[in-house]
Design a protein around this motif. Structure first.
Motif, PDB file in Angstrom:
ATOM      1  N   ALA A 175      17.905   0.088   6.158  1.00 37.65           N
ATOM      2  CA  ALA A 175      16.706   0.333   5.361  1.00 37.65           C
ATOM      3  C   ALA A 175      17.065   0.621   3.913  1.00 37.65           C
ATOM      4  N   SER A 176      18.122   1.402   3.707  1.00 36.27           N
ATOM      5  CA  SER A 176      18.537   1.737   2.350  1.00 36.27           C
ATOM      6  C   SER A 176      19.026   0.504   1.597  1.00 36.27           C
ATOM      7  N   ALA A 177      19.916  -0.247   2.238  1.00 32.34           N
ATOM      8  CA  ALA A 177      20.433  -1.448   1.585  1.00 32.34           C
ATOM      9  C   ALA A 177      19.311  -2.444   1.318  1.00 32.34           C
ATOM     10  N   ASN A 178      18.371  -2.534   2.234  1.00 29.93           N
ATOM     11  CA  ASN A 178      17.225  -3.432   2.074  1.00 29.93           C
ATOM     12  C   ASN A 178      16.396  -3.049   0.854  1.00 29.93           C
ATOM     13  N   GLY A 179      16.082  -1.745   0.745  1.00 26.01           N
ATOM     14  CA  GLY A 179      15.324  -1.276  -0.411  1.00 26.01           C
ATOM     15  C   GLY A 179      16.095  -1.412  -1.703  1.00 26.01           C
ATOM     16  N   CYS A 180      17.412  -1.216  -1.642  1.00 26.32           N
ATOM     17  CA  CYS A 180      18.234  -1.341  -2.856  1.00 26.32           C
ATOM     18  C   CYS A 180      18.224  -2.767  -3.390  1.00 26.32           C
ATOM     19  N   ILE A 181      18.321  -3.739  -2.489  1.00 28.70           N
ATOM     20  CA  ILE A 181      18.262  -5.136  -2.927  1.00 28.70           C
ATOM     21  C   ILE A 181      16.911  -5.419  -3.573  1.00 28.70           C
ATOM     22  N   GLY A 207       0.823  -1.199   0.000  1.00 33.03           N
ATOM     23  CA  GLY A 207       0.000   0.000   0.000  1.00 33.03           C
ATOM     24  C   GLY A 207       0.859   1.252   0.000  1.00 33.03           C
ATOM     25  N   PRO A 208       0.257   2.463   0.129  1.00 36.10           N
ATOM     26  CA  PRO A 208       1.016   3.724   0.082  1.00 36.10           C
ATOM     27  C   PRO A 208       2.108   3.815   1.135  1.00 36.10           C
ATOM     28  N   ALA A 209       1.844   3.303   2.346  1.00 34.86           N
ATOM     29  CA  ALA A 209       2.853   3.371   3.404  1.00 34.86           C
ATOM     30  C   ALA A 209       4.093   2.561   3.042  1.00 34.86           C
ATOM     31  N   HIS A 210       3.890   1.420   2.390  1.00 34.15           N
ATOM     32  CA  HIS A 210       5.033   0.614   1.972  1.00 34.15           C
ATOM     33  C   HIS A 210       5.832   1.331   0.878  1.00 34.15           C
ATOM     34  N   ILE A 211       5.129   2.020  -0.030  1.00 30.95           N
ATOM     35  CA  ILE A 211       5.821   2.776  -1.073  1.00 30.95           C
ATOM     36  C   ILE A 211       6.637   3.901  -0.444  1.00 30.95           C
ATOM     37  N   TRP A 212       6.052   4.599   0.521  1.00 30.96           N
ATOM     38  CA  TRP A 212       6.794   5.633   1.259  1.00 30.96           C
ATOM     39  C   TRP A 212       8.024   5.026   1.925  1.00 30.96           C
ATOM     40  N   ALA A 213       7.842   3.888   2.577  1.00 33.37           N
ATOM     41  CA  ALA A 213       8.956   3.241   3.275  1.00 33.37           C
ATOM     42  C   ALA A 213      10.039   2.793   2.306  1.00 33.37           C
ATOM     43  N   LEU A 214       9.637   2.336   1.121  1.00 31.97           N
ATOM     44  CA  LEU A 214      10.618   1.912   0.121  1.00 31.97           C
ATOM     45  C   LEU A 214      11.422   3.098  -0.376  1.00 31.97           C
ATOM     46  N   GLY A 215      10.732   4.191  -0.756  1.00 38.47           N
ATOM     47  CA  GLY A 215      11.434   5.359  -1.283  1.00 38.47           C
ATOM     48  C   GLY A 215      12.283   6.059  -0.235  1.00 38.47           C
ATOM     49  N   VAL A 216      11.683   6.410   0.907  1.00 41.09           N
ATOM     50  CA  VAL A 216      12.420   7.104   1.957  1.00 41.09           C
ATOM     51  C   VAL A 216      13.455   6.186   2.580  1.00 41.09           C
ATOM     52  N   GLY A 217      13.123   4.911   2.720  1.00 45.22           N
ATOM     53  CA  GLY A 217      14.074   3.968   3.309  1.00 45.22           C
ATOM     54  C   GLY A 217      15.355   3.862   2.503  1.00 45.22           C
ATOM     55  N   ILE A 218      15.251   3.861   1.179  1.00 44.42           N
ATOM     56  CA  ILE A 218      16.447   3.814   0.341  1.00 44.42           C
ATOM     57  C   ILE A 218      17.271   5.090   0.494  1.00 44.42           C
ATOM     58  N   VAL A 219      16.595   6.232   0.605  1.00 42.98           N
ATOM     59  CA  VAL A 219      17.259   7.525   0.466  1.00 42.98           C
ATOM     60  C   VAL A 219      17.713   8.113   1.789  1.00 42.98           C
ATOM     61  N   ILE A 258      27.083  20.315  -6.091  1.00 42.61           N
ATOM     62  CA  ILE A 258      25.853  19.663  -6.565  1.00 42.61           C
ATOM     63  C   ILE A 258      26.053  18.160  -6.731  1.00 42.61           C
ATOM     64  N   HIS A 259      27.264  17.759  -7.062  1.00 40.49           N
ATOM     65  CA  HIS A 259      27.597  16.336  -7.229  1.00 40.49           C
ATOM     66  C   HIS A 259      27.106  15.525  -6.035  1.00 40.49           C
ATOM     67  N   PHE A 260      27.550  15.885  -4.836  1.00 42.84           N
ATOM     68  CA  PHE A 260      27.184  15.108  -3.656  1.00 42.84           C
ATOM     69  C   PHE A 260      25.879  15.583  -3.026  1.00 42.84           C
ATOM     70  N   GLY A 261      25.372  16.743  -3.460  1.00 45.75           N
ATOM     71  CA  GLY A 261      24.049  17.153  -3.007  1.00 45.75           C
ATOM     72  C   GLY A 261      22.968  16.179  -3.458  1.00 45.75           C
ATOM     73  N   LEU A 262      23.213  15.509  -4.577  1.00 45.11           N
ATOM     74  CA  LEU A 262      22.254  14.519  -5.070  1.00 45.11           C
ATOM     75  C   LEU A 262      22.062  13.369  -4.091  1.00 45.11           C
ATOM     76  N   TRP A 263      23.065  13.145  -3.250  1.00 42.02           N
ATOM     77  CA  TRP A 263      23.018  11.998  -2.338  1.00 42.02           C
ATOM     78  C   TRP A 263      21.905  12.132  -1.293  1.00 42.02           C
ATOM     79  N   TYR A 264      21.459  13.355  -1.041  1.00 41.15           N
ATOM     80  CA  TYR A 264      20.339  13.559  -0.129  1.00 41.15           C
ATOM     81  C   TYR A 264      19.092  12.793  -0.570  1.00 41.15           C
ATOM     82  N   TYR A 265      18.916  12.647  -1.883  1.00 43.00           N
ATOM     83  CA  TYR A 265      17.641  12.154  -2.428  1.00 43.00           C
ATOM     84  C   TYR A 265      17.796  10.958  -3.363  1.00 43.00           C
ATOM     85  N   LEU A 266      19.015  10.543  -3.649  1.00 41.09           N
ATOM     86  CA  LEU A 266      19.238   9.498  -4.647  1.00 41.09           C
ATOM     87  C   LEU A 266      18.499   8.216  -4.270  1.00 41.09           C
TER      88      LEU A 266
END
Length: 465
Positions: free
Chosen positions: A302-308, A21-33, A211-219
């Protein structure tokens, strides 16, 4: 009748489960980033100073807001595993789809490797604080990747429920640090004197380089699209989860820059391995140190989990469509996960996590992501031209088209130049790698692709065809 009996006798093709559901999508996106707030972003401060780091934070935020808006429209319509890869094969064609799939896999696998490196570094730092310096980081790197791969192997619902909990805790840790420091809970007061005394130590070029590493906030926020085939209501869940995710990250990124830049001298902040944890150490508050230690560990997990999860879905989709050997397109008969793709990508993540410096792993991930975002600009224009508004049902329509697309293309071009300033050799090497991969696909794999079978959307014929 014979045909019906023949079809009835065929084994049912296993599908991914629609349980999110939407909460899982939020967790996937924010969890990765969210790990981007705990490490990596601070290299932008080292490139140009405090002000450059803040500008990079907001410019990158604008870039990823455009990404989230575009992705929400296209993926809520093309609801298939693989996200941007699925978009490319339906809208552009096989060669573009192969490259986009490869961009996704490498971006997430490198991000996973960077997370594992950070876990090892943090545990080594804490051990040193306790008088046990020289901790061997490699077993912890291997253990974290193997555990999360096993969790992904066992099922997507448990995986993203786990992400939902630890991502929420990691986000609350940032808010707690911000509020505590604002209310005077730090022994060291916030100090922004560097803003007035030396705002741009490397001039305006430092802002571009930052800007190069600023992308890391949201990648990785675009990773919300990878599980589209496992969402109960894609037209509703994908836009809600993605847009809520980018808003969460914009708030977290600004608070992170504010606290870290006020507590830590920019010269040290620009090369710190775990800036939020270091900021908590500066406060002298033991409870905050423990909380930010937990937040750093949870955000990296959380990030590594979402990346896998995301990398394996892209690799699985490419195998299912014969862009790669069809062996990778298998679904586990019990857990309904792309288990072969999950297992195959583990050693690749381990090789980079154990053998490459963090900044180069981060840059590899950023560049792969940038290539994917550049594709989105052309993909969005082609999508609107081929299927104008009203011709097919969309779950979300992003406003002000084509302005977000134009802004995204300009910002991507600026980011390429920023990367070239510090990592020109790596940029050229990676472009060469993707060109060679494209040639391999064209001459070796393209003949196996069944274009008619993979176009699964019930859309009318595009305008002009």
């Amino acid at each position: 009748m014979a045909n019906a009996n023949s079809q009835a006798g065929q084994p049912e093709r296993l599908q991914l489960l629609r349980v999110l559901g939407p909460a899982h999508i939020w967790a996937l996106g924010v969890g990765i980033v969210l790990v981007g707030e705990y490490m990596g972003w601070n290299f932008s401060v080292g490139k140009g100073g405090m002000i450059a780091g803040l500008v990079a934070c907001w410019v990158a935020g604008l870039l990823y807001t455009c990404v989230a808006m575009i992705d929400s429209e296209v993926t809520s319509t093309v609801a298939a595993a693989g996200g941007q890869y699925a978009q490319a094969k339906h809208i552009v064609g096989p060669l573009m789809a192969f490259n986009v799939g490869l961009f996704l896999v490498m971006a997430y696998t490198m991000l996973e490797a960077g997370n594992a490196i950070t876990i090892g570094f943090l545990l080594d730092t804490v051990a040193g604080m306790q008088g046990h310096s020289g901790l061997n980081q490699q077993p912890f790197i291997i253990l974290s990747i193997m555990f999360l791969a096993w969790l992904n192997f066992r099922g997507v619902l448990a995986t993203l429920n786990f992400n939902l909990v630890i991502t929420a805790i990691a986000f609350l840790a940032i808010i707690t640090l911000f509020i505590t420091v604002q209310m005077g809970g730090s022994k060291v007061p916030l100090d922004f004197s560097a803003v007035t005394t030396d705002p741009l130590p490397y001039g305006w070029m430092g802002i571009i380089a930052a800007i190069h590493f600023g992308l890391w906030y949201y990648l990785g926020i675009e990773g919300t699209c990878q599980a589209a085939e496992e969402v109960r209501s894609p037209a509703r869940s994908l836009p809600y989860g993605t847009m809520a995710g980018i808003m969460t990250l914009l708030i977290a990124a600004t608070m992170t820059w504010y606290v870290c830049s006020g507590l830590i001298p920019w010269e040290y902040l620009g090369q710190a391995g775990t800036p939020l944890f270091d900021a908590a150490r500066v406060t002298g508050n033991t409870a905050l140190m423990v909380l930010l230690f937990i937040g750093t560990i949870f955000s990296t997990l959380a990030s590594a989990n979402g990346c896998i999860n995301d990398a394996s879905r892209a690799w699985f989709s490419m195998g299912r469509d014969r862009y790669l050997p069809i062996w990778f397109g298998a679904v586990h008969p019990k857990y309904r996960t792309p288990y072969r793709s999950i297992v195959f990508l583990v050693p690749i993540a381990l090789i980079f996590a154990l053998g490459a410096p963090l900044d180069q792993v981060v840059t590899f991930s950023i560049l792969s992501g940038l290539l994917g975002y550049t594709f989105m600009t052309f993909n969005m224009v082609m999508f609107r031209n081929k299927w104008p508004l009203g011709s097919i049902k969309r779950g979300y329509v992003h406003p002000m088209h084509p302005l977000p697309t134009i802004v995204l293309l300009i910002l991507c071009s600026t980011a390429y130049f920023a990367v070239f300033l510090g990592y020109g050799t790596q940029l050229i090497t990676m472009i060469g790698f993707y060109i060679i991969a494209s040639l391999w696909f064209h001459f070796r794999r393209y003949r196996y692709v069944r274009r008619g079978d993979q176009f699964t959307m019930p859309w009318p014929k595009p305008q002009g065809y």
